[in-house]
Write an enzyme that holds these catalytic residues in place. Structure first.
Site, mmCIF file in Angstrom:
data_model
loop_
_atom_site.group_PDB
_atom_site.id
_atom_site.type_symbol
_atom_site.label_atom_id
_atom_site.label_comp_id
_atom_site.label_asym_id
_atom_site.label_seq_id
_atom_site.Cartn_x
_atom_site.Cartn_y
_atom_site.Cartn_z
ATOM 1 N N ALA A 150 -35.414 53.871 -38.519
ATOM 2 C CA ALA A 150 -35.705 53.272 -39.767
ATOM 3 C C ALA A 150 -34.734 53.738 -41.204
ATOM 4 O O ALA A 150 -35.057 53.449 -42.065
ATOM 5 C CB ALA A 150 -37.160 53.674 -40.273
ATOM 6 N N ALA A 151 -33.468 54.467 -40.582
ATOM 7 C CA ALA A 151 -32.822 54.793 -41.557
ATOM 8 C C ALA A 151 -32.114 53.492 -42.516
ATOM 9 O O ALA A 151 -32.233 53.302 -43.739
ATOM 10 C CB ALA A 151 -31.443 55.619 -41.231
ATOM 11 N N GLY A 152 -31.681 52.476 -41.612
ATOM 12 C CA GLY A 152 -31.265 51.135 -42.027
ATOM 13 C C GLY A 152 -32.272 50.486 -42.927
ATOM 14 O O GLY A 152 -32.017 49.865 -43.758
ATOM 15 N N ASP A 153 -33.504 50.558 -42.507
ATOM 16 C CA ASP A 153 -34.751 49.899 -43.078
ATOM 17 C C ASP A 153 -34.858 50.573 -44.493
ATOM 18 O O ASP A 153 -35.418 49.802 -45.268
ATOM 19 C CB ASP A 153 -35.935 49.874 -42.318
ATOM 20 C CG ASP A 153 -35.891 49.380 -40.943
ATOM 21 O OD1 ASP A 153 -34.926 48.504 -40.606
ATOM 22 O OD2 ASP A 153 -36.556 49.629 -39.926
ATOM 23 N N GLY A 212 -39.973 60.098 -37.143
ATOM 24 C CA GLY A 212 -40.734 58.526 -37.170
ATOM 25 C C GLY A 212 -40.064 57.612 -38.019
ATOM 26 O O GLY A 212 -39.203 57.822 -38.429
ATOM 27 N N GLY A 247 -21.173 55.889 -44.501
ATOM 28 C CA GLY A 247 -21.468 55.617 -45.551
ATOM 29 C C GLY A 247 -21.865 53.989 -45.617
ATOM 30 O O GLY A 247 -22.485 53.328 -44.757
ATOM 31 N N LYS A 284 -36.357 63.437 -41.175
ATOM 32 C CA LYS A 284 -37.569 63.498 -40.857
ATOM 33 C C LYS A 284 -37.682 62.613 -39.586
ATOM 34 O O LYS A 284 -37.336 61.513 -39.428
ATOM 35 C CB LYS A 284 -38.529 62.789 -42.084
ATOM 36 C CG LYS A 284 -39.538 63.987 -42.417
ATOM 37 C CD LYS A 284 -40.158 63.351 -43.694
ATOM 38 C CE LYS A 284 -41.556 63.317 -43.235
ATOM 39 N NZ LYS A 284 -42.473 62.775 -44.409
ATOM 40 N N SER A 334 -41.134 58.331 -42.166
ATOM 41 C CA SER A 334 -40.063 59.241 -42.605
ATOM 42 C C SER A 334 -39.430 58.491 -44.126
ATOM 43 O O SER A 334 -38.736 58.988 -44.702
ATOM 44 C CB SER A 334 -39.045 59.259 -41.502
ATOM 45 O OG SER A 334 -38.293 57.917 -41.531
ATOM 46 N N ASN A 348 -41.344 48.650 -41.922
ATOM 47 C CA ASN A 348 -40.658 49.788 -42.473
ATOM 48 C C ASN A 348 -39.922 49.657 -43.960
ATOM 49 O O ASN A 348 -39.757 50.094 -44.895
ATOM 50 C CB ASN A 348 -39.460 50.178 -41.682
ATOM 51 C CG ASN A 348 -40.037 50.816 -40.053
ATOM 52 O OD1 ASN A 348 -41.227 51.124 -40.113
ATOM 53 N ND2 ASN A 348 -39.265 50.765 -39.088
ATOM 54 N N LYS A 381 -39.271 46.768 -37.725
ATOM 55 C CA LYS A 381 -38.320 46.657 -39.223
ATOM 56 C C LYS A 381 -39.030 45.906 -40.336
ATOM 57 O O LYS A 381 -38.854 46.545 -41.449
ATOM 58 C CB LYS A 381 -37.270 45.895 -38.505
ATOM 59 C CG LYS A 381 -36.392 46.686 -37.547
ATOM 60 C CD LYS A 381 -34.936 45.843 -37.059
ATOM 61 C CE LYS A 381 -34.581 46.455 -35.935
ATOM 62 N NZ LYS A 381 -34.527 47.943 -35.876
ATOM 63 N N GLY A 382 -39.887 45.017 -40.005
ATOM 64 C CA GLY A 382 -40.555 44.514 -41.181
ATOM 65 C C GLY A 382 -41.407 45.431 -41.850
ATOM 66 O O GLY A 382 -41.163 45.548 -43.059
HETATM 67 O O1 RIB Z 1 -35.805 49.879 -37.375
HETATM 68 C C1 RIB Z 1 -36.472 50.805 -36.512
HETATM 69 C C2 RIB Z 1 -37.725 50.284 -36.206
HETATM 70 O O2 RIB Z 1 -37.214 49.190 -35.074
HETATM 71 C C3 RIB Z 1 -38.540 50.796 -35.338
HETATM 72 O O3 RIB Z 1 -39.903 51.256 -36.162
HETATM 73 C C4 RIB Z 1 -39.011 50.062 -34.192
HETATM 74 O O4 RIB Z 1 -40.603 49.647 -34.354
HETATM 75 C C5 RIB Z 1 -38.363 48.770 -34.023
HETATM 76 O O5 RIB Z 1 -38.788 47.541 -34.667
#
Ligand code: RIB
Length: 309
Positions: free
Chosen positions: A253-256, A291, A229, A289, A295, A55, A52-53
Site C-alpha cells: 500500500a505504499a504506492g496507494d 498492513g 523517489g 508499518k 498502515s 487503500n 488498491k481501491g
Molecule cells: O496495493 C496493495 C493492495 O494490492 C493490497 O491491499 C491487496 O489487496 C492488493 O490489492
C-alpha cells in the site's frame, strides 16, 4: 501543452469518486518469499482491510479529501465499509453482492518486500447499470480515480469522460485489460517503474516519461521509483522528489498511499512539488508499518514528519 488537470478542482471544489476494489488481505510474514517448489512455514498471519481501491480512498480521506468510494463487497466484507467510514470516506455507493469479497494472499519477507496473489471475487461483478447509477451523482470537473482490480474499466473511462469527469488512472496491476481501454482519455497517470515499462517498453525513468508524453500528449504522469523517489512530468516540466528514508517493515500500500496523498494535496491547492513531498512522506510512514490500509497515516502524522524536515 499539459492539460491543467486538478486546477479545475481548486476552482469548483469538485469531488473525487474512486471506483475501485475492496479486498480482505491475508498477510503472511515469512523469512523470505517462497520460491518455486519450496514449502515454508509462516511466522504469523494477520488479516487486514485492503485492495488498491480501498487503500487509495482511505489515503485520500486521511489526507483530508472529499472522497466517495464505489465498489462491491460480499456479506463477508462489511468491515471494509466500516473502515472506509471511520476514515472519512463517503460509502453510500458501496454495494453488497452475492459473491464473496475479493481477497489477497500477501507474503511479506523480513526485508519488508511483498508478493501478492489476488482473488477478484465481488470486485469483478460490476455491471453497466450499477456504474451508470453511481455516475449520476457526479458531474463535469469531478475526478474519477481508477485502478485495475475491477471489471468494466474501459466502460468507466468512456462514461466518466462523457460526463466531463477527469480520469486519474493507476493502471495496477497491469494486464491485457488495460490495453482494451482508451488511455488517450486519461488526464493523470500514477504509475511505478514496472507499469511504466509495461506501457512504454522503456526502463529508464526519463525515457518512460518522454514516451508517455509522446503516447498521451496532454496527460500528466507521476512516476514512483521505490527507494529512488518519484518524478512528475507533463510535457513541459519535471519535478523530482527525493526518497524519504525509513526502515521498511511492509511495503504493501505504499504506492496507494502516495496516490491518495498526491491527489488530496493538489486538490487542496498545493503545488505539485509540495504534493509530491507530502505523498513521499506519507508513503514512507506506510512502509514503516504492517498492513495495507491500516498502515496509511493520518494527515497530522505526515505533517509532523514534514515539520521535522
Ligand atoms: O496495493 C496493495 C493492495 O494490492 C493490497 O491491499 C491487496 O489487496 C492488493 O490489492
Amino acid at each position: 501543452m499539459a492539460f491543467p488537470f486538478l486546477c479545475v478542482l481548486q476552482k469548483f471544489y469538485a469531488s473525487i469518486l474512486n471506483f475501485g476494489s475492496l479486498n480482505i488481505d491475508y498477510t503472511y510474514s515469512l523469512e523470505h518469499i517462497v520460491q518455486p517448489g519450496e514449502t515454508i512455514t509462516f511466522r504469523s498471519l494477520e488479516v487486514f482491510p485492503g485492495g488498491k481501491g480501498l487503500n487509495q480512498s482511505i489515503a485520500l480521506a486521511r489526507a483530508g479529501a472529499n472522497v466517495y468510494h464505489a465498489g462491491l463487497i460480499g456479506s463477508d466484507g462489511e468491515f471494509l465499509r466500516d473502515i472506509c467510514r471511520e476514515s472519512g470516506v463517503k460509502t453510500e455507493y458501496i454495494r453488497e453482492t452475492e459473491k464473496r469479497t475479493g481477497n489477497a494472499i500477501i507474503q511479506v519477507s523480513e526485508e519488508g518486500q511483498n508478493c501478492i496473489i489476488l482473488y477478484p471475487g465481488a470486485n469483478r461483478e460490476q455491471t453497466e447499470a450499477y456504474i451508470d447509477e453511481v455516475l449520476k451523482g457526479f458531474s463535469a470537473g469531478d475526478i474519477l480515480l481508477l485502478q485495475n482490480e475491477i471489471n468494466l474499466l474501459h466502460y468507466l473511462i468512456s462514461e466518466g469522460v462523457k460526463k466531463g469527469m477527469k480520469i486519474a488512472l493507476n493502471p495496477s496491476p497491469f494486464d491485457e485489460k488495460i490495453t482494451t481501454c482508451d488511455l488517450s482519455k486519461v488526464s493523470l497517470f500514477l504509475i511505478n517503474e514496472v507499469e511504466g515499462e509495461q506501457i512504454t517498453g522503456e526502463k529508464d525513468p526519463e525515457q518512460i516519461l518522454q514516451k508517455m508524453e509522446m503516447l498521451y500528449p496532454g496527460a500528466e504522469t507521476v512516476l514512483t521509483l521505490g527507494d529512488k523517489g518519484a518524478v512528475y512530468g507533463n510535457g513541459t516540466e519535471r519535478i523530482r522528489q527525493e526518497p524519504v528514508r525509513v526502515k521498511a517493515v511492509d511495503t504493501t500500500a505504499a504506492g496507494d498511499t502516495f496516490t491518495g496523498y498526491y491527489l488530496a494535496s493538489v486538490m487542496e491547492g498545493k503545488t505539485k512539488a509540495q504534493a509530491m513531498k507530502e505523498a513521499a512522506c506519507a508513503a514512507a510512514l506506510a512502509v514503516s508499518k504492517k498492513g495495507a490500509s491500516s498502515s496509511v497515516p493520518w494527515r497530522r502524522d505526515v505533517e509532523r514528519i514534514l515539520i521535522q524536515g
